[in-house]
Write an enzyme that holds these catalytic residues in place. Structure first.
Site, PDB file in Angstrom:
ATOM      1  N   ASP A   8      11.463 -46.622  59.758  1.00  0.00           N
ATOM      2  CA  ASP A   8      10.888 -45.327  59.372  1.00  0.00           C
ATOM      3  C   ASP A   8      11.962 -44.571  58.591  1.00  0.00           C
ATOM      4  OD1 ASP A   8       9.116 -43.064  59.315  1.00  0.00           O
ATOM      5  OD2 ASP A   8      10.267 -42.157  60.934  1.00  0.00           O
ATOM      6  N   SER A   9      11.566 -43.454  58.003  1.00  0.00           N
ATOM      7  CA  SER A   9      12.545 -42.607  57.317  1.00  0.00           C
ATOM      8  C   SER A   9      13.511 -41.979  58.316  1.00  0.00           C
ATOM      9  CB  SER A   9      11.827 -41.494  56.556  1.00  0.00           C
ATOM     10  OG  SER A   9      11.169 -40.639  57.476  1.00  0.00           O
ATOM     11  N   TYR A  40      10.931 -38.833  53.319  1.00  0.00           N
ATOM     12  CA  TYR A  40      10.261 -39.615  52.279  1.00  0.00           C
ATOM     13  C   TYR A  40       9.051 -38.836  51.721  1.00  0.00           C
ATOM     14  CZ  TYR A  40      12.496 -44.046  53.842  1.00  0.00           C
ATOM     15  OH  TYR A  40      13.367 -45.059  54.158  1.00  0.00           O
ATOM     16  N   GLY A  41       8.530 -37.964  52.540  1.00  0.00           N
ATOM     17  CA  GLY A  41       7.218 -37.372  52.268  1.00  0.00           C
ATOM     18  C   GLY A  41       7.160 -36.419  51.103  1.00  0.00           C
ATOM     19  N   ASN A  72       3.860 -43.520  57.747  1.00  0.00           N
ATOM     20  CA  ASN A  72       2.644 -43.410  56.943  1.00  0.00           C
ATOM     21  C   ASN A  72       2.963 -43.336  55.455  1.00  0.00           C
ATOM     22  OD1 ASN A  72       0.106 -42.574  58.891  1.00  0.00           O
ATOM     23  ND2 ASN A  72       2.056 -41.965  59.743  1.00  0.00           N
ATOM     24  N   THR A  73       4.050 -42.625  55.137  1.00  0.00           N
ATOM     25  CA  THR A  73       4.402 -42.433  53.730  1.00  0.00           C
ATOM     26  C   THR A  73       4.808 -43.760  53.093  1.00  0.00           C
ATOM     27  OG1 THR A  73       5.197 -40.234  54.349  1.00  0.00           O
ATOM     28  CG2 THR A  73       5.801 -41.025  52.165  1.00  0.00           C
ATOM     29  N   GLU A 152      13.886 -33.977  61.830  1.00  0.00           N
ATOM     30  CA  GLU A 152      15.099 -34.792  61.656  1.00  0.00           C
ATOM     31  C   GLU A 152      16.371 -33.978  61.834  1.00  0.00           C
ATOM     32  OE1 GLU A 152      15.864 -38.041  60.916  1.00  0.00           O
ATOM     33  OE2 GLU A 152      13.762 -38.509  61.266  1.00  0.00           O
ATOM     34  N   CYS A 184       1.586 -38.552  60.303  1.00  0.00           N
ATOM     35  CA  CYS A 184       3.004 -38.830  60.051  1.00  0.00           C
ATOM     36  C   CYS A 184       3.590 -39.176  61.413  1.00  0.00           C
ATOM     37  CB  CYS A 184       3.683 -37.596  59.463  1.00  0.00           C
ATOM     38  SG  CYS A 184       5.491 -37.664  59.457  1.00  0.00           S
ATOM     39  N   THR A 185       4.403 -40.224  61.463  1.00  0.00           N
ATOM     40  CA  THR A 185       4.874 -40.689  62.773  1.00  0.00           C
ATOM     41  C   THR A 185       5.855 -39.715  63.438  1.00  0.00           C
ATOM     42  OG1 THR A 185       6.553 -42.048  61.659  1.00  0.00           O
ATOM     43  CG2 THR A 185       4.486 -43.128  62.273  1.00  0.00           C
ATOM     44  N   HIS A 186       6.335 -38.742  62.682  1.00  0.00           N
ATOM     45  CA  HIS A 186       7.173 -37.714  63.309  1.00  0.00           C
ATOM     46  C   HIS A 186       6.336 -36.734  64.147  1.00  0.00           C
ATOM     47  CE1 HIS A 186      10.225 -39.033  60.427  1.00  0.00           C
ATOM     48  NE2 HIS A 186      11.111 -38.227  60.998  1.00  0.00           N
TER      49      HIS A 186
HETATM   50  N1  DGL Z   1       7.528 -40.507  59.426  1.00  0.00           N
HETATM   51  C1  DGL Z   1       7.090 -40.665  58.105  1.00  0.00           C
HETATM   52  C2  DGL Z   1       5.579 -40.713  57.976  1.00  0.00           C
HETATM   53  O1  DGL Z   1       4.929 -41.223  58.871  1.00  0.00           O
HETATM   54  C3  DGL Z   1       7.786 -39.947  56.981  1.00  0.00           C
HETATM   55  C4  DGL Z   1       8.219 -38.560  57.151  1.00  0.00           C
HETATM   56  C5  DGL Z   1       9.134 -38.178  56.010  1.00  0.00           C
HETATM   57  O2  DGL Z   1      10.189 -38.780  55.892  1.00  0.00           O
HETATM   58  O3  DGL Z   1       8.741 -37.294  55.217  1.00  0.00           O
HETATM   59  O4  DGL Z   1       5.015 -40.302  57.001  1.00  0.00           O
END
Ligand code: DGL
Length: 268
Positions: A8-9, A40-41, A72-73, A152, A184-186
């Site tokens: 993941d990011s 990443y988003g 997800n991204t 983060e 988003c997994t966060h």
């Molecule tokens: N956890 C990631 C997701 O599911 C990316 C979040 C990010 O880095 O912006 O989209």
């Protein structure tokens, strides 16, 4: 020794890793958190693909035989290309749980709310998903710029993170959403805070982590992956203490947390 690689990011993918650990208690799991390059988003596809390649290459070098893209991204922007570049490796991705959210929707329900990164919501892959499953159904898309980054850098419980979350949830609350897709997994790290913001009104939060873990477990079954007493090693280019803390909050026990090395310039 062969295992299952997950990336993941940053710390968000730990929510998927925890579901995978519950499904496969003895498998060797390898986790890469790209926190120094998060979020990443709010980046373009080329950036996310470049980072996804680096992490894939790294996990394969550590013995991964399956790669779970716990982001997800990265799934939206990079998984198709990763599959093309490594046709012999099974990749399992994650995408917003629009389909189950709409399937559970009853007459008179408010719109389904979707919280996700701007890049996920703006991707072709997401637009296709929406077209396939949403039809004319009411879906309220809420991009959450800055939210994954706040998790983060400040942590899921920091006041600044919660202020951002409040702003992202306000339109969903005002529209009477009773189902919210965590795209988003966060964001599952904020589940309790989201429930608080909705004043504990009837609210279903949809997180596909377990479905992804089930799919990864199915894929892994077909591979020669020896049981390994549940070894779990993580690599991060960010704050190792924060990663440990989030892992513990997810119920994970990490055997080691190591620095994620920078690849040689030619391989980056
Ligand atoms: N956890 C990631 C997701 O599911 C990316 C979040 C990010 O880095 O912006 O989209």
């Amino acid at each position: 020794m062969p295992g299952i690689g997950v990336f993941d990011s940053g710390v968000g993918g730990l929510t998927v890793l925890a579901a995978l650990r519950r499904r496969l208690p003895t498998a060797r799991l390898l986790y890469a958190a790209d926190s120094a390059y998060a979020p990443y988003g709010e980046r373009d596809a080329a950036y996310v693909l470049r980072r996804s390649r680096v992490l894939t290459r790294f996990l394969l070098a550590q013995g991964a035989r399956v790669i779970v893209v716990a982001c997800n991204t990265a799934t939206a922007l990079a998984i198709a290309e990763l599959r093309r570049e490594w046709p012999e490796i099974p990749f399992v991705g994650i995408e917003p749980a629009i389909k189950p959210a709409l399937a559970a929707r009853a007459a008179g329900d408010g719109p389904v709310g979707v919280l996700a990164t701007p890049a996920t919501l703006g991707s072709d892959r997401f637009r296709t998903l929406l077209r396939q499953h949403a039809g004319d159904s009411a879906v309220l898309l809420q991009p959450c710029p800055g939210l994954a980054e706040a998790i983060e850098t400040r942590g899921p419980h920091a006041p600044g993170t919660l202020d951002l979350l409040r702003a992202c949830c306000a339109p969903l609350k005002a529209a009477g959403c009773t189902r919210v897709v965590l795209g988003c997994t966060h964001y599952p790290l904020l589940s309790d805070a989201i429930r608080d913001l909705f004043d504990h009104a009837p609210l279903q939060l949809l997180d596909p982590a377990d479905a992804v873990a089930a799919q990864a477990a199915r894929v892994a079954q077909g591979l020669p992956l020896p049981a390994d007493a549940g070894a779990l090693c993580a690599w991060t280019n960010g704050d190792a203490t924060r990663l440990q803390r989030v892992a513990e909050a997810c119920g994970l026990r990490l055997d080691c947390v190591l620095p994620l090395p920078e690849p040689a310039a030619a391989a980056a």
